[in-house]
Design an enzyme around this catalytic site. Sequence first.
Site, PDB file in Angstrom:
ATOM      1  N   TRP A 103      -3.177  -1.906   2.103  1.00  8.62           N
ATOM      2  CA  TRP A 103      -2.682  -0.527   2.030  1.00  8.62           C
ATOM      3  C   TRP A 103      -3.250   0.312   3.167  1.00  8.62           C
ATOM      4  O   TRP A 103      -2.550   1.142   3.745  1.00  8.62           O
ATOM      5  CB  TRP A 103      -2.991   0.093   0.675  1.00  8.62           C
ATOM      6  N   ASP A 174      -6.720   7.636   0.372  1.00 10.17           N
ATOM      7  CA  ASP A 174      -5.735   7.085  -0.548  1.00 10.17           C
ATOM      8  C   ASP A 174      -6.508   6.624  -1.784  1.00 10.17           C
ATOM      9  O   ASP A 174      -7.292   5.684  -1.713  1.00 10.17           O
ATOM     10  CB  ASP A 174      -5.025   5.916   0.157  1.00 10.17           C
ATOM     11  N   LYS A 198      -0.484   3.730 -10.901  1.00  8.55           N
ATOM     12  CA  LYS A 198      -1.608   2.837 -11.199  1.00  8.55           C
ATOM     13  C   LYS A 198      -2.422   3.353 -12.380  1.00  8.55           C
ATOM     14  O   LYS A 198      -2.719   2.628 -13.296  1.00  8.55           O
ATOM     15  CB  LYS A 198      -2.529   2.697  -9.975  1.00  8.55           C
TER      16      LYS A 198
HETATM   17  C1  LIG Z   1       0.210   0.927  -4.846  1.00 10.52           C
HETATM   18  C2  LIG Z   1      -0.494   1.507  -3.722  1.00 10.52           C
HETATM   19  C3  LIG Z   1       0.165   2.207  -2.690  1.00 10.52           C
HETATM   20  C4  LIG Z   1       1.682   2.299  -2.575  1.00 10.52           C
HETATM   21  O1  LIG Z   1       2.281   2.923  -3.599  1.00 10.52           O
HETATM   22  P1  LIG Z   1       3.885   3.043  -3.677  1.00 10.52           P
HETATM   23  O2  LIG Z   1       4.044   4.172  -4.640  1.00 10.52           O
HETATM   24  O3  LIG Z   1       4.407   1.743  -4.176  1.00 10.52           O
HETATM   25  O4  LIG Z   1       4.408   3.375  -2.349  1.00 10.52           O
HETATM   26  C5  LIG Z   1      -0.588   2.763  -1.698  1.00 10.52           C
HETATM   27  N1  LIG Z   1      -1.922   2.666  -1.697  1.00 10.52           N
HETATM   28  C6  LIG Z   1      -2.592   2.006  -2.657  1.00 10.52           C
HETATM   29  C7  LIG Z   1      -4.078   1.933  -2.607  1.00 10.52           C
HETATM   30  C8  LIG Z   1      -1.913   1.414  -3.697  1.00 10.52           C
HETATM   31  O5  LIG Z   1      -2.586   0.733  -4.648  1.00 10.52           O
END
Ligand SMILES: *Cc1c(COP(=O)(O)O)cnc(C)c1O
Length: 363
Positions: A103, A174, A198
């Site tokens: 990511w 993030d 998540k």
């Molecule tokens: C799942 C995830 C993303 C991407 O999320 P989407 O909503 O599918 O675009 C980005 N960063 C991290 C750390 C993630 O776990």
Amino acid sequence: MKERAYNFSAGPSMLPEEVIKDVADNLLNYHECGESVMEMSHRSAEFKEILADAEATLRDIMNIPDNYKVLFVQGGGTLQFAMVPLNLAVNTGKIDFIVTGNWAKKAYKEAVKMGYDTKVVASSEEDTFTYIPEVKKEDFRPDADYVHICYNNTIYGTHYPYIPDTGDIPLVADMSSCILSEEIDVTKFGIIWAGVQKNVAPSGVAVVIIREDLLGKAAADIPTYLDYKIHADNDSAYNTPNTFSIYVAGEVFKYLKRNGGLAAMNKKNVAKATKLYDYIDGSGYYKAPVRKEDRSLMNVVFVIGDKDVEKKFVAEAKAAGLHNLGGHRSIGGMRASIYNAMPEEGIDKLIEFMEKFKEENAK
Ligand SMILES: *Cc1c(COP(=O)(O)O)cnc(C)c1O
């Protein structure tokens, strides 16, 4: 009817059962207002209250200072990879990255694609992202517009054991896979963002917590939707937001608040993860590849070391009511995502299964 399974999916993932039940009770006729949230105008008094409540409760449980805005935007986590540079990389266009997994790398690659002056300040790729590199203030370019990190690496199962000191350079994190799992000092960050699927709500929303002075700097010709200021000025309802996801997010925030907030949640998460890692480390059969200090409380990665046996593990676990234990398609092995909503009994059941599987399959 088959019972609900323990779902170890990395996302979308489990939500607290009492929240799902409450949402179900209110699905047809939300608090007797005559409408379902799914049918409600985003300009109605009812929905405005849902949105305002969600924001207020999040501010409360995360202790978000007044000089930060809270935004709910669509496009999930991935859109943030583009939205952040468009809004923040506006002075020198220089962005520094710490690359700690897929990511983080995607964030970096998006900025490269968009033509920014990017620099990977540190990476743990040479060791298959099994640790978090240590980075000092001097490692960053002093004129960088911001520094990007991925605070919890969902795929590799690592989590920063420290918050990088970037001095005056805004730090963008993030936190998609660890938001609300622990207390965080928001003032250390320029932006914290997280896709909600998540640890918060159904997919389709990203929560963006942004320091006010970072708003309103984007170039005038960027697409309207991608300017954070538009969302801030319109209380996250410039256009029709993802009303249902925001509603469930608000219910999860309230659930966390009633249950002692993030400190209490973190205590439970430490207990759950410690139990699982201790079992793995002592098993003599399973191995957790991540350096101990950097292990994630949310995503527990482990391997057996034989692809066929690992496949069998994932299939048999599913048959035993333990779903989605396969590692990310990019690395294989196993991963147990144990977010806030995973009860401790889920960990106990998993360990019980792992022990039985070991007895039947260890040579
Ligand atoms: C799942 C995830 C993303 C991407 O999320 P989407 O909503 O599918 O675009 C980005 N960063 C991290 C750390 C993630 O776990």
